[in-house]
Enzyme design. Structure first.
Site, PDB file in Angstrom:
ATOM      1  N   SER A 151      34.213  32.488 -50.117  1.00  0.00           N
ATOM      2  CA  SER A 151      35.073  32.095 -51.232  1.00  0.00           C
ATOM      3  C   SER A 151      36.073  31.061 -50.715  1.00  0.00           C
ATOM      4  O   SER A 151      36.995  31.396 -49.980  1.00  0.00           O
ATOM      5  CB  SER A 151      35.812  33.315 -51.793  1.00  0.00           C
ATOM      6  OG  SER A 151      34.905  34.222 -52.357  1.00  0.00           O
TER       7      SER A 151
ATOM      8  N   LYS B  28      33.805  30.841 -58.784  1.00  0.00           N
ATOM      9  CA  LYS B  28      34.340  32.011 -58.089  1.00  0.00           C
ATOM     10  C   LYS B  28      35.852  32.119 -58.296  1.00  0.00           C
ATOM     11  O   LYS B  28      36.390  33.222 -58.457  1.00  0.00           O
ATOM     12  CB  LYS B  28      34.021  31.955 -56.596  1.00  0.00           C
ATOM     13  CG  LYS B  28      34.543  33.151 -55.788  1.00  0.00           C
ATOM     14  CD  LYS B  28      34.019  34.485 -56.320  1.00  0.00           C
ATOM     15  CE  LYS B  28      34.647  35.694 -55.627  1.00  0.00           C
ATOM     16  NZ  LYS B  28      34.190  35.885 -54.245  1.00  0.00           N
TER      17      LYS B  28
ATOM     18  N   LYS C  16      44.108  35.576 -50.543  1.00  0.00           N
ATOM     19  CA  LYS C  16      43.659  34.239 -50.168  1.00  0.00           C
ATOM     20  C   LYS C  16      43.023  33.520 -51.347  1.00  0.00           C
ATOM     21  O   LYS C  16      43.301  32.340 -51.614  1.00  0.00           O
ATOM     22  CB  LYS C  16      42.685  34.355 -48.989  1.00  0.00           C
ATOM     23  CG  LYS C  16      42.094  33.037 -48.512  1.00  0.00           C
ATOM     24  CD  LYS C  16      40.718  32.754 -49.111  1.00  0.00           C
ATOM     25  CE  LYS C  16      39.700  33.820 -48.767  1.00  0.00           C
ATOM     26  NZ  LYS C  16      38.359  33.496 -49.319  1.00  0.00           N
TER      27      LYS C  16
END
Length: 296
Positions: free
Chosen positions: A94, A169, A237
């Protein structure tokens, strides 16, 4: 054909084992030697980045950040130092769409294809081989990787050009993490008001408030099970990537910006390795109540 797999963490290790179980000849690498030994015992061979670049026609990366992906590919003695023309690299990490496009362009100059293909489904999906795979890149490179996607996931879709998978995503993480936060807030309210959270869950799950997030997280929360399938540190994150990407294209994201501050608070209080269902602990702290199964 030999396949390289770099990154054997919570997600990567079971993904690599699923490829091995399907008969794929796998070369693997990770800084965690215990993880490497475990996957080697399942039939893989350990290799350096340069060896993977030289020997593997398909290479999958599954690491915590885009900076790590770029380092693996482009540092001295990295994958790209020996990679062969016609190879396809697939980053299932990701990362930001900018980082994905940088990898795409850097490899294109070498005659190498690149697909950004992050996943959703967490550790359970990685173990079961039921991940949702969202891809960006060129059609021919996606087609090359499809046989491996079919092993690793229950669905794989090419969204568009390079970076499109990473954008998808980010959107996925906005929805998932904000939903966890809203569910957490609601169940803290219900618990503080004296309702049994388990009964509240069963009462609402069949209606419009029902969701995959509700079904996945409330049973864990009421059991106080925060063993990570998707740790808060990864979502922290990812949401930071959302905020930075949104700001770079002038998209206001007020809910998600507030969510980032919630995750930042959980970081300060030492919850980064909890499952992202542990977001509930932020709201519990505010209300001085704990969402848990009622004693019989």
């Amino acid at each position: 054909m030999k396949v390289g797999f770099i990154g054997l963490g919570i997600m990567g290790r079971p993904m690599a084992k699923n490829l091995l179980n399907a008969g794929v000849e796998l070369l693997v690498s990770d800084l965690n030697k215990e993880a490497v030994a475990d996957v080697v015992a399942a039939g893989a061979k350990e290799a350096t980045y340069a060896e993977i670049g030289e020997q593997c026609g398909r290479i999958i990366i599954m690491v915590p950040s885009g900076a790590i992906s770029k380092s693996i590919l482009f540092d001295e003695d990295g994958v790209a130092s020996t990679i062969q023309e016609g190879t396809v690299v697939c980053d299932m990490s990701s990362v930001t769409p900018v980082e994905s496009r940088e990898c795409y362009e850097g490899l294109k100059d070498k005659g190498v294809g690149f697909v950004d293909a992050p996943v959703s489904g967490g550790e359970p999906g990685a173990v079961a081989g039921t991940l949702a795979i969202m891809a960006g890149g060129d059609q021919e490179d996606f087609d090359v990787m499809k046989e491996y996607f079919d092993i690793l996931g229950s669905s794989a879709l090419l969204i568009g050009g390079s970076g499109s998978g990473s954008v998808t995503k980010l959107a996925n993480q906005v929805i998932v993490n904000n939903t966890i936060a809203v569910v957490s807030e609601a169940f803290v309210l219900a618990t503080k008001a004296g309702a049994d959270p388990e009964k509240v869950y069963h009462a609402i799950r069949g209606g419009l408030a029902g969701s995959a997030v509700l079904d996945a997280k409330i049973p864990m929360i009421i059991e106080r099970n925060f063993k990570p399938g998707g740790p808060i540190r990864i979502n922290h994150k990812d949401i930071k990537n959302v905020v930075n990407t949104a700001h770079s294209i002038d998209v206001p994201i007020p809910y998600t910006a507030q969510l980032y501050e919630i995750l930042q608070t959980l970081k300060i209080h030492g919850h980064m390795n909890d499952d992202h269902g542990g977001i509930v602990q932020y709201f519990e702290k505010l209300a001085d109540v704990e969402v848990k199964k009622t004693e019989e």
